[in-house]
Design a protein around this motif. Structure first.
Motif, PDB file in Angstrom:
ATOM      1  N   ALA A  25       0.814  -1.214   0.000  1.00 14.02           N
ATOM      2  CA  ALA A  25       0.000   0.000   0.000  1.00 14.02           C
ATOM      3  C   ALA A  25       0.848   1.265   0.000  1.00 14.02           C
ATOM      4  O   ALA A  25       0.384   2.328  -0.362  1.00 14.02           O
ATOM      5  N   GLY A  26       2.074   1.178   0.442  1.00 11.04           N
ATOM      6  CA  GLY A  26       2.971   2.328   0.356  1.00 11.04           C
ATOM      7  C   GLY A  26       3.162   3.099   1.637  1.00 11.04           C
ATOM      8  O   GLY A  26       4.192   3.731   1.840  1.00 11.04           O
ATOM      9  N   GLY A  27       2.175   3.100   2.509  1.00  2.00           N
ATOM     10  CA  GLY A  27       2.299   3.842   3.758  1.00  2.00           C
ATOM     11  C   GLY A  27       3.102   3.063   4.791  1.00  2.00           C
ATOM     12  O   GLY A  27       3.178   1.835   4.754  1.00  2.00           O
ATOM     13  N   ALA A  28       3.699   3.806   5.717  1.00  2.00           N
ATOM     14  CA  ALA A  28       4.451   3.181   6.801  1.00  2.00           C
ATOM     15  C   ALA A  28       3.539   2.979   8.006  1.00  2.00           C
ATOM     16  O   ALA A  28       2.620   3.765   8.250  1.00  2.00           O
ATOM     17  N   ILE A  29       3.782   1.916   8.757  1.00  2.00           N
ATOM     18  CA  ILE A  29       3.040   1.648   9.980  1.00  2.00           C
ATOM     19  C   ILE A  29       3.939   1.982  11.154  1.00  2.00           C
ATOM     20  O   ILE A  29       5.037   1.443  11.284  1.00  2.00           O
ATOM     21  N   GLN A  30       3.475   2.893  11.994  1.00  2.00           N
ATOM     22  CA  GLN A  30       4.234   3.281  13.173  1.00  2.00           C
ATOM     23  C   GLN A  30       3.347   3.151  14.400  1.00  2.00           C
ATOM     24  O   GLN A  30       2.233   3.667  14.421  1.00  2.00           O
ATOM     25  N   VAL A  31       3.854   2.450  15.384  1.00  2.00           N
ATOM     26  CA  VAL A  31       3.112   2.277  16.628  1.00  2.00           C
ATOM     27  C   VAL A  31       4.007   2.674  17.784  1.00  2.00           C
ATOM     28  O   VAL A  31       5.147   2.218  17.892  1.00  2.00           O
ATOM     29  N   SER A  32       3.513   3.550  18.614  1.00  2.00           N
ATOM     30  CA  SER A  32       4.225   3.954  19.822  1.00  2.00           C
ATOM     31  C   SER A  32       3.219   4.009  20.960  1.00  2.00           C
ATOM     32  O   SER A  32       2.146   4.585  20.813  1.00  2.00           O
ATOM     33  N   ILE A  33       3.558   3.361  22.063  1.00  2.00           N
ATOM     34  CA  ILE A  33       2.693   3.370  23.246  1.00  2.00           C
ATOM     35  C   ILE A  33       3.526   3.863  24.424  1.00  2.00           C
ATOM     36  O   ILE A  33       4.494   3.206  24.802  1.00  2.00           O
ATOM     37  N   PRO A  34       3.187   5.039  24.984  1.00  4.57           N
ATOM     38  CA  PRO A  34       2.104   5.946  24.569  1.00  4.57           C
ATOM     39  C   PRO A  34       2.408   6.630  23.239  1.00  4.57           C
ATOM     40  O   PRO A  34       3.534   6.586  22.750  1.00  4.57           O
ATOM     41  N   ASP A  35       1.385   7.265  22.686  1.00  2.00           N
ATOM     42  CA  ASP A  35       1.476   7.851  21.355  1.00  2.00           C
ATOM     43  C   ASP A  35       2.505   8.972  21.320  1.00  2.00           C
ATOM     44  O   ASP A  35       2.588   9.798  22.219  1.00  2.00           O
ATOM     45  N   ARG A  36       3.304   9.000  20.257  1.00  2.00           N
ATOM     46  CA  ARG A  36       4.269  10.068  20.028  1.00  2.00           C
ATOM     47  C   ARG A  36       4.038  10.647  18.637  1.00  2.00           C
ATOM     48  O   ARG A  36       3.772   9.908  17.690  1.00  2.00           O
ATOM     49  N   ARG A  37       4.158  11.960  18.512  1.00  2.00           N
ATOM     50  CA  ARG A  37       3.924  12.652  17.244  1.00  2.00           C
ATOM     51  C   ARG A  37       5.126  13.522  16.878  1.00  2.00           C
ATOM     52  O   ARG A  37       4.996  14.709  16.609  1.00  2.00           O
ATOM     53  N   HIS A  38       6.298  12.942  16.872  1.00  2.00           N
ATOM     54  CA  HIS A  38       7.497  13.716  16.568  1.00  2.00           C
ATOM     55  C   HIS A  38       7.481  14.244  15.140  1.00  2.00           C
ATOM     56  O   HIS A  38       8.097  15.274  14.843  1.00  2.00           O
ATOM     57  N   GLU A  39       6.775  13.540  14.223  1.00  2.20           N
ATOM     58  CA  GLU A  39       6.732  14.007  12.841  1.00  2.20           C
ATOM     59  C   GLU A  39       5.968  15.322  12.732  1.00  2.20           C
ATOM     60  O   GLU A  39       6.302  16.173  11.905  1.00  2.20           O
ATOM     61  N   LEU A  40       4.956  15.520  13.574  1.00  2.00           N
ATOM     62  CA  LEU A  40       4.223  16.788  13.581  1.00  2.00           C
ATOM     63  C   LEU A  40       5.130  17.911  14.057  1.00  2.00           C
ATOM     64  O   LEU A  40       5.192  18.987  13.439  1.00  2.00           O
ATOM     65  N   LEU A  41       5.850  17.670  15.126  1.00  2.00           N
ATOM     66  CA  LEU A  41       6.764  18.681  15.655  1.00  2.00           C
ATOM     67  C   LEU A  41       7.852  19.002  14.641  1.00  2.00           C
ATOM     68  O   LEU A  41       8.183  20.180  14.417  1.00  2.00           O
ATOM     69  N   ALA A  42       8.407  17.982  13.995  1.00  2.00           N
ATOM     70  CA  ALA A  42       9.458  18.204  12.999  1.00  2.00           C
ATOM     71  C   ALA A  42       8.930  19.005  11.818  1.00  2.00           C
ATOM     72  O   ALA A  42       9.613  19.898  11.300  1.00  2.00           O
ATOM     73  N   GLY A  43       7.701  18.710  11.395  1.00  2.00           N
ATOM     74  CA  GLY A  43       7.119  19.452  10.284  1.00  2.00           C
ATOM     75  C   GLY A  43       6.913  20.918  10.603  1.00  2.00           C
ATOM     76  O   GLY A  43       7.165  21.787   9.765  1.00  2.00           O
ATOM     77  N   LEU A  44       6.470  21.200  11.819  1.00  2.00           N
ATOM     78  CA  LEU A  44       6.263  22.593  12.221  1.00  2.00           C
ATOM     79  C   LEU A  44       7.595  23.336  12.315  1.00  2.00           C
ATOM     80  O   LEU A  44       7.699  24.501  11.909  1.00  2.00           O
ATOM     81  N   LEU A  45       8.608  22.665  12.826  1.00  2.00           N
ATOM     82  CA  LEU A  45       9.931  23.301  12.922  1.00  2.00           C
ATOM     83  C   LEU A  45      10.515  23.555  11.535  1.00  2.00           C
ATOM     84  O   LEU A  45      11.138  24.595  11.290  1.00  2.00           O
ATOM     85  N   LEU A  46      10.323  22.610  10.620  1.00  2.00           N
ATOM     86  CA  LEU A  46      10.807  22.805   9.255  1.00  2.00           C
ATOM     87  C   LEU A  46      10.097  23.984   8.601  1.00  2.00           C
ATOM     88  O   LEU A  46      10.738  24.825   7.952  1.00  2.00           O
ATOM     89  N   GLN A  47       8.786  24.069   8.791  1.00  2.00           N
ATOM     90  CA  GLN A  47       8.029  25.195   8.237  1.00  2.00           C
ATOM     91  C   GLN A  47       8.503  26.517   8.837  1.00  2.00           C
ATOM     92  O   GLN A  47       8.589  27.542   8.132  1.00  2.00           O
ATOM     93  N   ALA A  48       8.835  26.498  10.112  1.00  2.00           N
ATOM     94  CA  ALA A  48       9.328  27.714  10.763  1.00  2.00           C
ATOM     95  C   ALA A  48      10.647  28.166  10.154  1.00  2.00           C
ATOM     96  O   ALA A  48      10.858  29.356   9.899  1.00  2.00           O
ATOM     97  N   VAL A  49      11.541  27.219   9.906  1.00  2.00           N
ATOM     98  CA  VAL A  49      12.840  27.558   9.310  1.00  2.00           C
ATOM     99  C   VAL A  49      12.654  28.136   7.908  1.00  2.00           C
ATOM    100  O   VAL A  49      13.303  29.116   7.523  1.00  2.00           O
TER     101      VAL A  49
END
Length: 243
Positions: free
Chosen positions: A89-113
């Motif tokens: 299907a092409g998408g990656a499966i990521q599971v973290s318990i508890p949930d982590r959203r580092h990709e959201l934080l990285a995206g916002l920081l990249l947009q800021a730069v």
């Protein structure tokens, strides 16, 4: 409001499908093939019947792990329908318990730069992009849900749904207060609390603005092991004193 499965729940469901050994073997075979695979090929590799292979392949499609289509017509097949083929299907499966959203934080920081203005520091640009993302998300939810004028209780309820989807693990600590039991940005928040907690606060405050939930406010209320922000009924503003 119906409760949609969170991305973490969906990922766990997908992994659950791979708990069956033959299905896991077929999934690995399709991924290794680097090309569309027929039911016959999957059956031969797994040493099972074509019918059983089709059952496992369709289970993998239902779980979002594979996609299916009919093969493109070729000159070799003149009669009948083209065979059904399967590919990742092409998408990656990521599971973290508890949930982590580092990709959201990285995206916002990249947009800021990428958008940092001449009169901005890196930190203020990060807060701006976090708030902007929150407002966009809140605006999308408002357009989708059309909630009308939002009181404090209804506003908290709508926020609770979004927060659950983003891994914050919201919990009603009191009727007028929503605590966030999980920090999706841990352990980065522990390394740079002023930056990460500030961005988190800006994101949630921006979401409330986009949702037009003026009766709810996001405040910084750090607590060990939890998110640094809580949502609560907005406090009434004191009227200006007469001069």
């Amino acid at each position: 409001m119906s409760r949609e499965a969170s991305p973490a729940d969906a990922a766990l469901d997908s992994l659950g499908v791979l708990g069956e050994g033959t299905r896991r073997q077929i999934f690995a075979f399709v991924r290794r093939a680097r090309r569309p695979v027929t039911r016959e090929e999957a059956a031969a590799d797994a040493g099972i019947s074509r019918k059983l292979a089709a059952f496992h392949l369709d289970k993998l499609v239902d779980a979002g792990l594979l996609r299916a289509r009919y093969a493109s017509p070729t000159g070799l097949r003149k009669v009948g329908r083209q065979p059904k083929v399967y590919e990742p299907a092409g998408g990656a499966i990521q599971v973290s318990i508890p949930d982590r959203r580092h990709e959201l934080l990285a995206g916002l920081l990249l947009q800021a730069v990428l958008t940092e203005g001449d009169n901005e520091t890196a930190a203020t640009a990060a807060m701006r992009t976090a708030g902007q993302h929150g407002r966009e998300l809140g605006g999308q939810d408002r357009a989708r849900l059309r909630p009308g004028r939002l009181g404090a209780e209804r506003g908290l309820t709508l926020c609770e749904h979004m927060l659950d989807q983003h891994g914050f693990e919201p919990a009603r600590e009191a009727p007028d207060r929503l605590r966030l039991r999980n920090c999706p940005f841990h352990p980065l928040a522990a390394r740079a609390p002023d930056l990460v907690c500030g961005m988190n606060h800006a994101f949630l405050a921006g979401y409330l603005q986009g949702l037009q939930a003026t009766a709810v406010q996001a405040i910084l209320a750090p607590r060990s092991g939890e998110c640094c922000v809580q949502l609560q009924h907005a406090q009434p503003q004191d009227p200006p004193k007469a001069g």
